[in-house]
Design a protein around this motif. Structure first.
Motif, PDB file in Angstrom:
ATOM      1  N   THR A   1      35.550  56.160  36.975  1.00 47.15           N
ATOM      2  CA  THR A   1      36.766  55.893  36.240  1.00 47.15           C
ATOM      3  C   THR A   1      38.034  56.292  36.972  1.00 47.15           C
ATOM      4  N   ASP A   2      37.951  56.761  38.201  1.00 41.48           N
ATOM      5  CA  ASP A   2      39.166  57.160  38.893  1.00 41.48           C
ATOM      6  C   ASP A   2      39.869  55.942  39.488  1.00 41.48           C
ATOM      7  N   ASP A   3      41.018  56.181  40.090  1.00 38.74           N
ATOM      8  CA  ASP A   3      41.831  55.088  40.617  1.00 38.74           C
ATOM      9  C   ASP A   3      41.723  54.942  42.126  1.00 38.74           C
ATOM     10  N   LEU A   4      40.626  55.365  42.712  1.00 37.31           N
ATOM     11  CA  LEU A   4      40.456  55.249  44.154  1.00 37.31           C
ATOM     12  C   LEU A   4      40.311  53.794  44.563  1.00 37.31           C
ATOM     13  N   THR A   5      40.867  53.459  45.716  1.00 32.92           N
ATOM     14  CA  THR A   5      40.712  52.114  46.268  1.00 32.92           C
ATOM     15  C   THR A   5      39.449  52.060  47.117  1.00 32.92           C
ATOM     16  N   ALA A   6      39.111  50.878  47.566  1.00 32.03           N
ATOM     17  CA  ALA A   6      37.953  50.729  48.460  1.00 32.03           C
ATOM     18  C   ALA A   6      38.143  51.583  49.709  1.00 32.03           C
ATOM     19  N   ALA A   7      39.343  51.593  50.261  1.00 33.53           N
ATOM     20  CA  ALA A   7      39.618  52.393  51.462  1.00 33.53           C
ATOM     21  C   ALA A   7      39.460  53.886  51.173  1.00 33.53           C
ATOM     22  N   ASP A   8      39.921  54.335  49.993  1.00 39.05           N
ATOM     23  CA  ASP A   8      39.758  55.742  49.614  1.00 39.05           C
ATOM     24  C   ASP A   8      38.284  56.113  49.533  1.00 39.05           C
ATOM     25  N   ARG A   9      37.500  55.264  48.898  1.00 37.44           N
ATOM     26  CA  ARG A   9      36.077  55.536  48.740  1.00 37.44           C
ATOM     27  C   ARG A   9      35.370  55.546  50.095  1.00 37.44           C
ATOM     28  N   ALA A  10      35.750  54.627  50.953  1.00 32.71           N
ATOM     29  CA  ALA A  10      35.154  54.580  52.290  1.00 32.71           C
ATOM     30  C   ALA A  10      35.476  55.844  53.073  1.00 32.71           C
ATOM     31  N   GLU A  11      36.705  56.314  52.952  1.00 31.90           N
ATOM     32  CA  GLU A  11      37.102  57.534  53.654  1.00 31.90           C
ATOM     33  C   GLU A  11      36.293  58.737  53.199  1.00 31.90           C
ATOM     34  N   ARG A  12      35.984  58.803  51.902  1.00 29.02           N
ATOM     35  CA  ARG A  12      35.176  59.915  51.387  1.00 29.02           C
ATOM     36  C   ARG A  12      33.811  59.960  52.067  1.00 29.02           C
ATOM     37  N   ALA A  13      33.267  58.822  52.387  1.00 33.70           N
ATOM     38  CA  ALA A  13      31.919  58.757  52.964  1.00 33.70           C
ATOM     39  C   ALA A  13      31.922  58.761  54.496  1.00 33.70           C
ATOM     40  N   ARG A  14      33.070  58.509  55.111  1.00 36.07           N
ATOM     41  CA  ARG A  14      33.122  58.335  56.569  1.00 36.07           C
ATOM     42  C   ARG A  14      32.578  59.538  57.349  1.00 36.07           C
ATOM     43  N   THR A  15      32.918  60.750  56.971  1.00 28.71           N
ATOM     44  CA  THR A  15      32.481  61.935  57.713  1.00 28.71           C
ATOM     45  C   THR A  15      30.963  62.046  57.719  1.00 28.71           C
ATOM     46  N   VAL A  16      30.364  61.861  56.560  1.00 28.04           N
ATOM     47  CA  VAL A  16      28.904  61.928  56.462  1.00 28.04           C
ATOM     48  C   VAL A  16      28.278  60.830  57.311  1.00 28.04           C
ATOM     49  N   TRP A  17      28.806  59.623  57.211  1.00 28.38           N
ATOM     50  CA  TRP A  17      28.266  58.495  57.976  1.00 28.38           C
ATOM     51  C   TRP A  17      28.390  58.744  59.471  1.00 28.38           C
ATOM     52  N   GLU A  18      29.532  59.220  59.923  1.00 26.65           N
ATOM     53  CA  GLU A  18      29.725  59.446  61.358  1.00 26.65           C
ATOM     54  C   GLU A  18      28.786  60.518  61.885  1.00 26.65           C
ATOM     55  N   MET A  19      28.561  61.578  61.108  1.00 25.70           N
ATOM     56  CA  MET A  19      27.607  62.615  61.533  1.00 25.70           C
ATOM     57  C   MET A  19      26.200  62.028  61.619  1.00 25.70           C
ATOM     58  N   TYR A  20      25.790  61.273  60.623  1.00 25.95           N
ATOM     59  CA  TYR A  20      24.464  60.660  60.602  1.00 25.95           C
ATOM     60  C   TYR A  20      24.302  59.703  61.785  1.00 25.95           C
ATOM     61  N   ARG A  21      25.285  58.853  62.003  1.00 28.04           N
ATOM     62  CA  ARG A  21      25.227  57.879  63.098  1.00 28.04           C
ATOM     63  C   ARG A  21      25.142  58.576  64.440  1.00 28.04           C
ATOM     64  N   ASP A  22      25.945  59.637  64.627  1.00 25.93           N
ATOM     65  CA  ASP A  22      25.933  60.354  65.896  1.00 25.93           C
ATOM     66  C   ASP A  22      24.588  61.027  66.158  1.00 25.93           C
ATOM     67  N   LEU A  23      23.929  61.521  65.111  1.00 20.54           N
ATOM     68  CA  LEU A  23      22.641  62.192  65.264  1.00 20.54           C
ATOM     69  C   LEU A  23      21.482  61.216  65.432  1.00 20.54           C
ATOM     70  N   HIS A  24      21.543  60.083  64.716  1.00 16.79           N
ATOM     71  CA  HIS A  24      20.389  59.192  64.670  1.00 16.79           C
ATOM     72  C   HIS A  24      20.634  57.808  65.260  1.00 16.79           C
ATOM     73  N   GLY A  25      21.863  57.449  65.517  1.00 15.83           N
ATOM     74  CA  GLY A  25      22.176  56.163  66.113  1.00 15.83           C
ATOM     75  C   GLY A  25      21.677  54.981  65.294  1.00 15.83           C
ATOM     76  N   GLU A  26      21.668  55.124  64.019  1.00 15.88           N
ATOM     77  CA  GLU A  26      21.118  54.088  63.133  1.00 15.88           C
ATOM     78  C   GLU A  26      22.235  53.250  62.522  1.00 15.88           C
ATOM     79  N   ARG A  27      21.828  52.278  61.725  1.00 13.00           N
ATOM     80  CA  ARG A  27      22.770  51.474  60.951  1.00 13.00           C
ATOM     81  C   ARG A  27      22.981  52.117  59.586  1.00 13.00           C
ATOM     82  N   ILE A  28      24.046  51.729  58.926  1.00 12.17           N
ATOM     83  CA  ILE A  28      24.433  52.391  57.678  1.00 12.17           C
ATOM     84  C   ILE A  28      23.383  52.240  56.577  1.00 12.17           C
ATOM     85  N   HIS A  29      22.646  51.133  56.571  1.00 12.03           N
ATOM     86  CA  HIS A  29      21.635  50.980  55.516  1.00 12.03           C
ATOM     87  C   HIS A  29      20.497  51.989  55.665  1.00 12.03           C
ATOM     88  N   TYR A  30      20.288  52.510  56.872  1.00  8.85           N
ATOM     89  CA  TYR A  30      19.280  53.569  57.030  1.00  8.85           C
ATOM     90  C   TYR A  30      19.741  54.866  56.363  1.00  8.85           C
TER      91      TYR A  30
END
Length: 144
Positions: free
Chosen positions: A2-31
């Protein structure tokens, strides 16, 4: 959600986790998404990975209209001298080509050559209007 976050805001929230995962495992986001679902199972989150996937998809789908609508396609034909008739409608999960394919039998009945119908379907998906020798016309239009 119910918050007013935009798609870009939501993506930014997840970016740090995704970048750490990608750097460690070199996988695609669906993994990463699949691994999070496994984590829900292993850590015994209520409903497990299945429930988490269903809820995540429901939230994502509910938020998508705010981010921008996907076009909806209509497959239509018009007998000679008549009005356009809608025979198929695709929701936001369907492409123009799939909607155009719904007119295959109508194209056969209008005496379009069966061997050429796939080519005509491709043309319809690109926005062309196809007219048979008997005057029957076919089109796929985008309804925004």
């Amino acid at each position: 959600m119910t918050d007013d976050l935009t798609a870009a805001d939501r993506a930014e929230r997840a970016r740090t986790v995704w970048e750490m995962y990608r750097d460690l495992h070199g996988e695609r986001i669906h993994y990463l998404i699949a691994d999070l679902l496994h984590l829900a199972d292993v850590d015994e989150h209520p409903g497990g990975g299945d429930y988490a996937a269903q809820r995540a998809a429901a939230h994502y789908d509910a938020e998508r209209p705010v981010w921008g609508k996907t076009p909806v396609y209509l497959a239509q034909y018009r007998p000679a001298g008549k009005d356009w008739i809608t025979v198929a409608r695709g929701d936001e999960t369907v492409e123009a080509h799939e909607v155009a394919s719904c007119m295959w039998r109508l194209m056969q009945k209008a005496d379009l050559r069966t061997g050429e119908i796939q080519m005509h379907i491709n043309d319809l998906a690109q926005g062309s209007v196809i007219t048979a020798d008997n005057g029957t016309a076919f089109r796929v239009i985008r309804q925004d």
